[in-house]
Design a protein around this motif. Structure first.
Motif, short mmCIF file in Angstrom:
data_model
loop_
_atom_site.label_atom_id
_atom_site.label_comp_id
_atom_site.label_asym_id
_atom_site.label_seq_id
_atom_site.Cartn_x
_atom_site.Cartn_y
_atom_site.Cartn_z
N MET A 1 0.84 -1.19 0.00
CA MET A 1 0.00 0.00 0.00
C MET A 1 0.88 1.25 0.00
O MET A 1 2.09 1.19 0.20
N SER A 2 0.26 2.43 -0.17
CA SER A 2 1.01 3.67 -0.22
C SER A 2 1.56 4.02 1.15
O SER A 2 1.10 3.52 2.18
N ALA A 3 2.55 4.91 1.17
CA ALA A 3 3.18 5.29 2.43
C ALA A 3 2.27 6.19 3.25
O ALA A 3 2.51 6.40 4.43
N SER A 4 1.23 6.77 2.65
CA SER A 4 0.36 7.69 3.35
C SER A 4 -0.99 7.06 3.63
O SER A 4 -1.56 6.40 2.77
N PRO A 5 -1.53 7.24 4.86
CA PRO A 5 -2.88 6.73 5.14
C PRO A 5 -3.95 7.60 4.50
O PRO A 5 -5.12 7.21 4.45
N GLU A 6 -3.57 8.77 4.02
CA GLU A 6 -4.53 9.67 3.41
C GLU A 6 -4.78 9.28 1.96
O GLU A 6 -3.89 8.78 1.27
N PRO A 7 -5.97 9.54 1.47
CA PRO A 7 -6.26 9.21 0.08
C PRO A 7 -5.66 10.24 -0.86
O PRO A 7 -5.27 11.34 -0.45
N ILE A 8 -5.60 9.89 -2.13
CA ILE A 8 -5.44 10.93 -3.15
C ILE A 8 -6.85 11.30 -3.56
O ILE A 8 -7.71 10.41 -3.76
N ALA B 1 -10.77 6.92 -14.92
CA ALA B 1 -9.49 6.36 -15.38
C ALA B 1 -8.41 6.57 -14.32
O ALA B 1 -7.56 5.69 -14.09
N ALA B 2 -8.44 7.73 -13.66
CA ALA B 2 -7.46 7.99 -12.59
C ALA B 2 -7.66 7.03 -11.42
O ALA B 2 -6.69 6.53 -10.84
N ALA B 3 -8.92 6.77 -11.06
CA ALA B 3 -9.20 5.85 -9.95
C ALA B 3 -8.71 4.44 -10.28
O ALA B 3 -8.11 3.76 -9.44
N HIS B 4 -8.93 4.00 -11.52
CA HIS B 4 -8.47 2.68 -11.95
C HIS B 4 -6.95 2.60 -11.85
O HIS B 4 -6.39 1.62 -11.33
N ALA B 5 -6.26 3.64 -12.35
CA ALA B 5 -4.79 3.64 -12.31
C ALA B 5 -4.28 3.72 -10.88
O ALA B 5 -3.27 3.10 -10.53
N ALA B 6 -4.97 4.47 -10.02
CA ALA B 6 -4.54 4.63 -8.64
C ALA B 6 -4.62 3.30 -7.88
O ALA B 6 -3.72 2.96 -7.10
N LEU B 7 -5.67 2.55 -8.12
CA LEU B 7 -5.79 1.24 -7.48
C LEU B 7 -4.67 0.31 -7.94
O LEU B 7 -4.11 -0.44 -7.13
N SER B 8 -4.32 0.37 -9.22
CA SER B 8 -3.22 -0.45 -9.73
C SER B 8 -1.89 -0.06 -9.11
O SER B 8 -0.99 -0.89 -8.96
N ALA B 9 -1.77 1.24 -8.74
CA ALA B 9 -0.54 1.74 -8.13
C ALA B 9 -0.58 1.61 -6.61
O ALA B 9 0.31 2.13 -5.92
N ARG B 10 -1.60 0.93 -6.07
CA ARG B 10 -1.75 0.68 -4.64
C ARG B 10 -1.92 1.97 -3.84
O ARG B 10 -1.46 2.09 -2.70
N LEU B 11 -2.57 2.93 -4.47
CA LEU B 11 -2.97 4.15 -3.78
C LEU B 11 -4.43 4.00 -3.35
O LEU B 11 -5.14 3.11 -3.81
N ARG B 12 -4.88 4.90 -2.49
CA ARG B 12 -6.29 4.89 -2.07
C ARG B 12 -6.99 6.09 -2.68
O ARG B 12 -6.86 7.22 -2.18
N PRO B 13 -7.71 5.89 -3.77
CA PRO B 13 -8.38 7.02 -4.42
C PRO B 13 -9.72 7.34 -3.78
O PRO B 13 -10.48 6.44 -3.40
N LEU B 14 -10.02 8.62 -3.69
CA LEU B 14 -11.34 9.10 -3.29
C LEU B 14 -11.82 10.03 -4.39
O LEU B 14 -11.21 11.08 -4.63
N ALA C 1 -8.43 15.82 4.08
CA ALA C 1 -6.98 15.81 3.86
C ALA C 1 -6.66 14.87 2.71
O ALA C 1 -7.26 13.80 2.57
N ALA C 2 -5.72 15.27 1.87
CA ALA C 2 -5.33 14.46 0.71
C ALA C 2 -3.82 14.41 0.58
O ALA C 2 -3.13 15.42 0.77
N ALA C 3 -3.31 13.21 0.26
CA ALA C 3 -1.88 13.07 0.00
C ALA C 3 -1.50 13.70 -1.33
O ALA C 3 -0.36 14.12 -1.54
N GLY C 4 -2.44 13.78 -2.26
CA GLY C 4 -2.22 14.37 -3.56
C GLY C 4 -3.56 14.68 -4.21
O GLY C 4 -4.61 14.21 -3.75
N ILE C 5 -3.51 15.45 -5.28
CA ILE C 5 -4.73 15.89 -5.96
C ILE C 5 -4.66 15.55 -7.44
O ILE C 5 -3.64 15.82 -8.10
#
Length: 377
Positions: A1-8, A19-32, A124-128
């Motif tokens: 999983m990502s280093a941050s508990p916060e979502p992007i 498409a961003a959500a699909h890619a984020a899941l593949s990159a083991r990020l937590r998309p919101l 709070a978001a780790a990225g936007i």
């Protein structure tokens, strides 16, 4: 999983946001995904009734799910695109909140962002990922006499069908696909003039019996670098099987140089003559709908500074679905997936580094977004 508990946080639940959500899941990020509309299908339901995709179904899909249907070479309708995105959103195992409008995004000291919604919530978001598109920000040029004109003025974003214009005198402004399609649809029922600043440029829909998108795919032109595209493509080009060109040649559609001003009951043409007109429809494009990023300072005159979708001013901020972001197909169903992988990969590296590492490309000012039509496939 990502280093941050916060979502992007992904702003926008249309084709780019999904498409961003699909890619984020593949990159083991937590998309919101936060979407202002009632369901995550983007702006598609708001397009005019007769709209069809410019690309065949076989080339009109997001990563992980084909468009479907019996005929892969058909040009899907607006409602088919809505249904496809509906199905796609259900297939993406990400949190998607609808009816949420973003008022502001603020950078946080040390990295990450704080997102404020119109209901007063703070997230709070780790990225936007700014994937809000441009349909919500249509461009209407300012012309003399507009306030005195008593006829109807609207942007093509608000056009739905030809029935209300039957028997009327209508000017359609623009030289792109939307302008030509709407003018052609109106012509059998109304007296229509197409107003443009230059001659309409046509691009053949089919070449040697195959759709243009086949050739874009096999030649690699679909992935042509952005810098080369901006040199090759100087004007909007209308995809045409010959129908629109014939309509202009036969007089079904009349083209004139753009008018210079409104009069109380019509327009003044470039040669000084005036003509009464009942309605003017502007198909004059859109600007990025990114007002919520104003507090970050990431925008210049409303436009983002980015290199291939990666912000050149703010680490952890990426854009998706902007015209010619990285290729000819960047803001289309068939192309946004590639860009999503690119920007999410950079975002995943940023999150994993604890907001310390950001890929900074050379500055590339964003295009103005004032093309005569929006890409809708």
């Amino acid at each position: 999983m990502s280093a941050s508990p916060e979502p992007i946080i992904i702003v926008g639940g249309g084709q780019s946001g999904l498409a961003a959500a699909h890619a984020a899941l593949s990159a083991r990020l937590r998309p919101l995904v936060l979407h202002a509309g009632a369901e995550p299908v983007g702006s598609w339901p708001a397009y005019y009734d007769s709209l069809t995709l410019f690309s065949p179904a076989r080339y009109s899909a997001l990563p992980g799910m084909t468009f479907g249907g019996e005929d892969p070479d058909r040009y899907p309708t607006r409602d088919e695109a809505v249904d496809y995105l509906r199905r796609y959103s259900r297939s993406v195992d990400a949190e998607i909140r609808t009816g949420v409008r973003i008022n502001a995004v603020h950078p946080r000291p040390g990295g990450g962002y704080l997102v404020r919604t119109d209901t007063g919530d703070e997230l709070a978001a780790a990225g936007i990922v700014a994937a809000s598109g441009s349909f919500g920000n249509p461009y209407l040029p300012v012309l003399p006499g507009r306030s005195d004109y008593v006829g109807e003025v609207r942007h093509v974003a608000d056009y739905r069908r030809p029935d209300p214009y039957a028997g009327k005198r209508v000017v359609v402004v623009g030289a792109g696909n939307s302008a030509i399609q709407v003018a052609h649809e109106l012509a059998p029922r109304a007296t229509v003039t197409l107003a443009t600043r230059a001659a309409v440029q046509f691009l053949p829909q089919r070449i040697r019996g195959r759709d243009l998108h086949y050739w874009l795919d096999v030649t690699g032109a679909d992935r042509m670098p952005r810098w080369l595209l901006t040199r090759l493509i100087q004007h909007a080009a209308v995809l045409d099987t010959g129908v629109y060109r014939d309509a202009l040649a036969s007089g079904l559609l009349t083209r004139r140089e753009m008018f210079t001003a409104f009069t109380p009951d019509g327009v003044t043409w470039s040669d000084g003559t005036t003509e009464p007109v009942d309605a003017v429809i502007f198909a004059t494009g859109y600007r990025p709908d990114l007002g919520y990023l104003a507090p970050t300072g990431a925008l210049h005159r409303g436009l983002p500074a980015h290199a291939g979708g990666l912000s050149t001013t703010h680490p952890g901020l990426v854009y998706l679905g902007t015209e010619f972001q990285r290729s000819f197909s960047s803001n289309t169903l068939r192309g946004v997936g590639r860009d999503a992988t690119h920007v999410i990969t950079a975002l995943a590296e940023y999150v994993a580094s604890g907001s310390r590492r950001w890929r900074r490309g050379s500055h590339q000012p964003a295009r103005s977004g004032l093309r005569a039509s929006a890409k809708v496939d």
